[in-house]
Design a protein around this motif. Structure first.
Motif, PDB file in Angstrom:
ATOM      1  N   SER A 125       5.230 -10.914 -65.140  1.00 32.84           N
ATOM      2  CA  SER A 125       5.615 -11.852 -65.934  1.00 32.84           C
ATOM      3  C   SER A 125       6.876 -11.176 -66.935  1.00 32.84           C
ATOM      4  O   SER A 125       7.055 -10.103 -66.768  1.00 32.84           O
ATOM      5  CB  SER A 125       4.661 -12.276 -67.039  1.00 32.84           C
ATOM      6  N   PRO A 126       7.754 -11.889 -67.498  1.00 33.49           N
ATOM      7  CA  PRO A 126       8.922 -11.469 -68.261  1.00 33.49           C
ATOM      8  C   PRO A 126       8.344 -10.350 -69.345  1.00 33.49           C
ATOM      9  O   PRO A 126       8.818  -9.355 -69.657  1.00 33.49           O
ATOM     10  CB  PRO A 126       9.369 -12.682 -68.922  1.00 33.49           C
ATOM     11  N   TYR A 127       7.384 -11.000 -69.902  1.00 32.92           N
ATOM     12  CA  TYR A 127       6.624 -10.011 -70.995  1.00 32.92           C
ATOM     13  C   TYR A 127       6.124  -8.586 -70.407  1.00 32.92           C
ATOM     14  O   TYR A 127       6.391  -7.656 -71.180  1.00 32.92           O
ATOM     15  CB  TYR A 127       5.512 -10.679 -71.553  1.00 32.92           C
ATOM     16  N   LEU A 136      15.159  -3.958 -71.234  1.00 31.34           N
ATOM     17  CA  LEU A 136      15.676  -5.079 -70.219  1.00 31.34           C
ATOM     18  C   LEU A 136      16.046  -6.358 -70.967  1.00 31.34           C
ATOM     19  O   LEU A 136      15.122  -6.779 -71.793  1.00 31.34           O
ATOM     20  CB  LEU A 136      14.556  -5.109 -69.193  1.00 31.34           C
ATOM     21  N   THR A 137      17.034  -6.968 -70.357  1.00 28.46           N
ATOM     22  CA  THR A 137      17.449  -8.326 -70.767  1.00 28.46           C
ATOM     23  C   THR A 137      16.711  -9.348 -69.893  1.00 28.46           C
ATOM     24  O   THR A 137      17.099  -9.126 -68.472  1.00 28.46           O
ATOM     25  CB  THR A 137      18.975  -8.581 -70.515  1.00 28.46           C
ATOM     26  N   ILE A 138      15.855 -10.152 -70.332  1.00 35.32           N
ATOM     27  CA  ILE A 138      14.998 -10.784 -69.433  1.00 35.32           C
ATOM     28  C   ILE A 138      15.198 -12.472 -69.583  1.00 35.32           C
ATOM     29  O   ILE A 138      14.679 -13.202 -69.016  1.00 35.32           O
ATOM     30  CB  ILE A 138      13.517 -10.625 -69.892  1.00 35.32           C
ATOM     31  N   SER A 139      16.241 -12.795 -70.317  1.00 38.25           N
ATOM     32  CA  SER A 139      16.514 -14.229 -70.831  1.00 38.25           C
ATOM     33  C   SER A 139      16.758 -15.028 -69.632  1.00 38.25           C
ATOM     34  O   SER A 139      16.489 -16.310 -69.459  1.00 38.25           O
ATOM     35  CB  SER A 139      17.583 -14.295 -71.897  1.00 38.25           C
ATOM     36  N   ASP A 140      17.183 -14.549 -68.562  1.00 34.47           N
ATOM     37  CA  ASP A 140      17.282 -15.447 -67.271  1.00 34.47           C
ATOM     38  C   ASP A 140      16.385 -14.960 -66.126  1.00 34.47           C
ATOM     39  O   ASP A 140      16.597 -15.457 -65.052  1.00 34.47           O
ATOM     40  CB  ASP A 140      18.868 -15.054 -66.810  1.00 34.47           C
ATOM     41  N   LEU A 141      15.549 -14.235 -66.543  1.00 28.75           N
ATOM     42  CA  LEU A 141      14.534 -13.845 -65.401  1.00 28.75           C
ATOM     43  C   LEU A 141      13.339 -14.741 -65.522  1.00 28.75           C
ATOM     44  O   LEU A 141      12.684 -14.998 -66.640  1.00 28.75           O
ATOM     45  CB  LEU A 141      14.046 -12.210 -65.549  1.00 28.75           C
ATOM     46  N   ILE A 142      12.597 -14.822 -64.392  1.00 31.37           N
ATOM     47  CA  ILE A 142      11.466 -15.558 -64.199  1.00 31.37           C
ATOM     48  C   ILE A 142      10.414 -14.534 -64.285  1.00 31.37           C
ATOM     49  O   ILE A 142       9.017 -14.699 -64.634  1.00 31.37           O
ATOM     50  CB  ILE A 142      11.099 -16.258 -63.043  1.00 31.37           C
ATOM     51  N   GLY A 143      10.547 -13.157 -63.772  1.00 27.71           N
ATOM     52  CA  GLY A 143       9.731 -11.970 -63.484  1.00 27.71           C
ATOM     53  C   GLY A 143      10.275 -11.053 -62.761  1.00 27.71           C
ATOM     54  O   GLY A 143      11.376 -10.838 -62.362  1.00 27.71           O
TER      55      GLY A 143
END
Length: 387
Positions: A125-127, A136-143
């Motif tokens: 998961s992004p978390y 890591l920049t995760i704003s556009d990521l699903i995982g």
């Protein structure tokens, strides 16, 4: 005129793995390995990024990587000479493919296939990604698809480990260029060197990497392999990262990992085929840095330390290796066209070719899906995870 039982063209990690495996498995014939680059300075092995992963999408590549990973874990001891271990700096820090909405379903399917074959891959998961890489920049990521067993190593040390052990077991290394492979009545008969000298052998194995297709073309047996330049840039950041990085692949295809305290990065840019070892700072500044800085805030301030370029032996048909005896020429074997996967597949390929030559068949792993005949049979191995 000289004679031997097996000639291997190319002393990189593939050729030397084959020499080692043959002798280690009990082959008693004479093996001669030819190499035109005495320092292996321009071999694909020594210029690779050294990634070791099981995160593939085809059964054969997953099985090859699973086998090879286990061999790399015991490599220092297996290749030890007179008690001195062959250290390869294998860092099992993981391998990570980041996922946006458009590639999430694909990576999740890959995860299920990998787990079926015993690979401990997970879709994070992004978390969980932030736990792994806090910056890591995760704003556009699903995982992300992740395997903690995977990682990276020092390719040059692996190659030298194989070379030294193969020599200890009895292989001869001749640092001269092979100009052509010789044949007579549909059988291979040996090689002619650039010096004009002829070496006779009933078996010749083409492990010439980006030069493999040129050699084969002289036999009127074309291979669908083209050399493509791949640049790698090493850079430093103003602030160190919290954790050691897994080899991380951004959805754009840009990858990055630690190299000591610094970072190396690269990308499969579109280039014209050809042998070219030049690298440019502009490759980093124009193509890599904007993506890196957006993905990791710590990469916004970056200082280029060095760079280099190596060659992908790119199989233009299906981006996978061409392994085994050529159907049109008895005694002519190929182990080439790895499309950037040679380093991580070398242990399994060496074992497989050893079995094919000594026993007439594969036993440890069935490498027949990578046979040359698959092109005519339209039985291609389509790998979806090519970096």
């Amino acid at each position: 005129m000289y004679k031997s039982d097996i000639i291997i063209v190319g002393s990189g990690v593939i050729g030397s793995s084959i020499a080692y495996n043959l002798l280690n498995d009990g082959y008693t014939g004479e093996i001669v390995v030819f190499e035109k680059d005495s320092l292996n300075e321009f071999s694909s092995t020594s210029r690779s990024a050294g990634g070791i992963r099981q995160l593939f999408t085809t059964t054969i590549n997953i099985q090859i990587s699973r086998y090879s990973l286990q061999k790399y874990k015991t490599f220092p001891t297996d290749m030890a000479i007179r008690g001195e271990k062959a250290e390869i700096d294998f860092k099992q820090r993981g391998y990570l493919f980041l996922a946006k909405a458009e590639n999430t379903e694909t990576l999740q399917r890959q995860c299920a296939l990998q787990r079926h074959f015993g690979v401990p891959s997970d879709f994070l998961s992004p978390y969980e990604l932030k736990t792994l890489i806090p910056e890591l920049t995760i704003s556009d990521l699903i995982g992300g698809l992740y395997c903690s067993e995977d990682g990276y190593l020092d390719p040059y040390s692996v190659m030298q480990g194989y070379i030294k052990k193969a020599k200890q077991l009895g292989a001869s290394y001749v640092y001269k260029e092979v100009d052509s492979i010789l044949k007579e009545n549909h059988r291979v008969t040996g090689v002619r060197l650039a010096t004009g000298d002829i070496y006779k052998a009933p078996i010749v194995i083409n492990c010439a990497g980006p030069w493999a297709a040129t050699l084969s073309a002289k036999l009127d047996l074309p291979l669908p392999i083209i050399p493509l330049k791949r640049q790698i840039i090493q850079f430093d950041t103003a602030e160190p990262l919290s954790n050691e990085l897994p080899l991380t692949v951004d959805p754009t295809g840009v990858y990055f990992r630690h190299e000591g305290k610094q970072i190396i990065t690269g990308y499969s840019e579109k280039v014209e085929p050809g042998i070219d070892f030049s690298w440019k700072r502009s490759f980093f500044l124009d193509q890599l840095w904007p993506i890196l800085a957006e993905r990791m805030s710590h990469f916004e301030q970056a200082k280029i330390i060095s760079g280099w370029a190596g060659m992908y032996s790119f199989n233009s048909m299906d981006q996978n290796a061409i392994i085994g005896e050529h159907p049109q020429l008895k005694g002519y074997f190929t182990a080439c066209g790895f499309s950037g996967h040679g380093m991580q597949q070398a242990p399994a390929i060496g074992k497989g070719i050893s079995e094919l030559i000594r026993l007439g068949q594969y036993e440890t792993l069935d490498l027949r899906p990578l046979r040359f005949e698959r092109f005519k049979e339209k039985d291609l191995v389509i790998e979806g995870a090519v970096v």
